[in-house]
Design a protein around this motif. Structure first.
Motif, short mmCIF file in Angstrom:
data_model
loop_
_atom_site.label_atom_id
_atom_site.label_comp_id
_atom_site.label_asym_id
_atom_site.label_seq_id
_atom_site.Cartn_x
_atom_site.Cartn_y
_atom_site.Cartn_z
N PHE A 42 0.86 -1.18 0.00
CA PHE A 42 0.00 0.00 0.00
C PHE A 42 0.90 1.23 0.00
O PHE A 42 1.73 1.40 0.88
N VAL A 43 0.75 2.06 -1.03
CA VAL A 43 1.55 3.28 -1.11
C VAL A 43 0.64 4.49 -1.20
O VAL A 43 -0.52 4.39 -1.62
N LYS A 44 1.15 5.62 -0.78
CA LYS A 44 0.41 6.87 -0.85
C LYS A 44 1.22 7.90 -1.61
O LYS A 44 2.45 7.87 -1.64
N GLY A 45 0.49 8.83 -2.22
CA GLY A 45 1.13 9.94 -2.89
C GLY A 45 1.22 11.14 -1.98
O GLY A 45 0.56 11.23 -0.95
N LEU A 46 2.07 12.07 -2.36
CA LEU A 46 2.21 13.34 -1.66
C LEU A 46 1.34 14.34 -2.41
O LEU A 46 1.77 14.93 -3.39
N TYR A 47 0.08 14.48 -1.97
CA TYR A 47 -0.90 15.27 -2.71
C TYR A 47 -0.88 16.73 -2.28
O TYR A 47 -0.89 17.04 -1.09
N LYS A 116 -7.59 6.42 -9.62
CA LYS A 116 -7.54 5.77 -10.93
C LYS A 116 -7.60 6.78 -12.08
O LYS A 116 -7.53 6.40 -13.24
N ALA A 117 -7.73 8.07 -11.77
CA ALA A 117 -7.76 9.09 -12.82
C ALA A 117 -6.44 9.09 -13.59
O ALA A 117 -5.38 8.88 -13.01
N PRO A 118 -6.50 9.31 -14.91
CA PRO A 118 -5.26 9.32 -15.70
C PRO A 118 -4.20 10.28 -15.17
O PRO A 118 -3.01 9.99 -15.22
N SER A 119 -4.63 11.41 -14.64
CA SER A 119 -3.69 12.39 -14.09
C SER A 119 -3.40 12.14 -12.61
O SER A 119 -2.65 12.87 -11.99
N LYS A 179 -6.13 -2.47 -8.16
CA LYS A 179 -5.70 -1.70 -9.34
C LYS A 179 -6.88 -0.97 -9.96
O LYS A 179 -6.74 0.17 -10.43
N LYS A 180 -8.03 -1.61 -9.96
CA LYS A 180 -9.21 -1.01 -10.58
C LYS A 180 -9.62 0.30 -9.92
O LYS A 180 -10.10 1.22 -10.58
N ILE A 181 -9.41 0.40 -8.61
CA ILE A 181 -9.77 1.64 -7.91
C ILE A 181 -8.57 2.58 -7.73
O ILE A 181 -8.71 3.67 -7.19
N GLY A 182 -7.39 2.13 -8.16
CA GLY A 182 -6.22 3.01 -8.14
C GLY A 182 -5.31 2.87 -6.94
O GLY A 182 -4.26 3.50 -6.89
N ILE A 183 -5.70 2.06 -5.95
CA ILE A 183 -4.87 1.89 -4.75
C ILE A 183 -3.51 1.31 -5.13
O ILE A 183 -2.45 1.79 -4.69
N ILE A 184 -3.52 0.23 -5.92
CA ILE A 184 -2.29 -0.27 -6.53
C ILE A 184 -2.27 0.30 -7.94
O ILE A 184 -3.20 0.08 -8.70
N ASN A 185 -1.23 1.07 -8.26
CA ASN A 185 -1.28 1.87 -9.47
C ASN A 185 0.00 1.72 -10.27
O ASN A 185 1.07 2.14 -9.83
#
Length: 199
Positions: A42-47, A116-119, A179-185
Motif C-alpha cells: 500500500f503506497v500513498k502519494g504526496l498530494y 484511478k484518474a489518468p492524471s 488496481k481497478k480503484i487506483g490503490i495499486i497503481n
C-alpha cells in the motif's frame, strides 16, 4: 475507525467489513486473517493543490524535506512515514480540513492513496489535488481482517475466510480490484519510494 475499534474492544462488534492495519489489531480479542495487502504494497502519494504546478512537476528530495505536511495526529502509520521525510507537520481532523490548509498555504501536502484518474488527480470537498510527481510513500504494515474471539464458531469462520483470501490472492483478484480503484497503481510503479531506514 477509533469508534469501531473501541466497540470491538467492548465486544459489541464481531466483524469489521474492511481491513485493519496489523498495528491497530488487538490479537488478545480477535482472530486475524492472512494479509490482504503485505507490508509496503500500500503506497500513498504526496498530494498538493493542483495549482502548485512547480512543486508537482519539479520536486526533489531536498525540496520535499523542506515542505510542511498536514495529517491527523492519530494516523500513526502516516506520521511514522512523515517523521523522517519532513521537518514540519501540522494536524487537522479530516481530508476536507487538510485540503483547505493546503489550499490556503498553511501546509504543502498530505499523504493520500492514489486515484484511478489518468492524471492521478483527486477532486473532493471542492478541492482539486494532484500528487508530487516521482515520489510515493510505502506504508509499513499489513492490511488484515479480524474476527472477534467472542463470535460463535469464530475459529471455523477464520479458516473459511483465510481459504477465500488465499483463493482470491492466487487468482490475482485482490490485486486486480485494488488496481481497478487506483490503490495499486502501475502509473507510479517506478516512482521513488520514500521510507524510513528502519522500515
Amino acid at each position: 475507525m477509533a469508534r469501531i475499534l473501541l466497540e470491538n474492544a467492548k465486544g459489541n462488534v464481531n466483524l469489521i467489513g474492511f481491513g485493519l492495519w496489523s498495528s491497530n489489531i488487538n490479537t488478545k480479542l480477535n482472530y486475524v486473517s492472512i494479509p490482504i495487502l503485505e507490508k509496503g504494497e500500500f503506497v500513498k502519494g504526496l498530494y498538493t493543490a493542483s495549482f502548485n504546478e512547480s512543486l508537482i512537476n519539479n520536486a526533489s528530495l531536498e525540496k520535499i524535506k523542506s515542505l510542511k505536511a498536514v495529517t491527523n495526529e492519530h494516523w500513526h502509520l502516516d506520521n511514522e512515514a512523515l517523521k523522517c521525510l519532513v521537518n514540519h507537520q501540522i494536524y487537522r481532523l479530516g481530508y476536507s480540513e487538510m485540503y483547505g490548509s493546503i489550499n490556503k498555504g498553511h501546509a504543502d501536502f498530505v499523504l493520500k492513496s492514489f486515484t484511478k484518474a489518468p492524471s492521478l488527480s483527486s477532486n473532493l470537498f471542492g478541492y482539486n489535488m494532484k500528487p508530487i510527481k516521482g515520489f510515493k510513500v510505502k506504508i509499513n504494515d499489513e492490511l488484515r481482517y479480524v474476527i472477534s474471539k467472542n463470535m460463535p464458531n469464530a475459529d471455523a469462520l477464520l479458516a473459511k475466510l483465510n481459504l477465500g483470501l488465499t483463493t482470491l490472492k492466487n487468482e490475482g483478484l485482490i490485486n486486480h480490484y485494488y488496481k481497478k480503484i487506483g490503490i495499486i497503481n502501475d502509473a507510479v510503479k517506478d516512482w521513488k519510494a520514500l521510507t524510513c531506514k528502519t522500515q
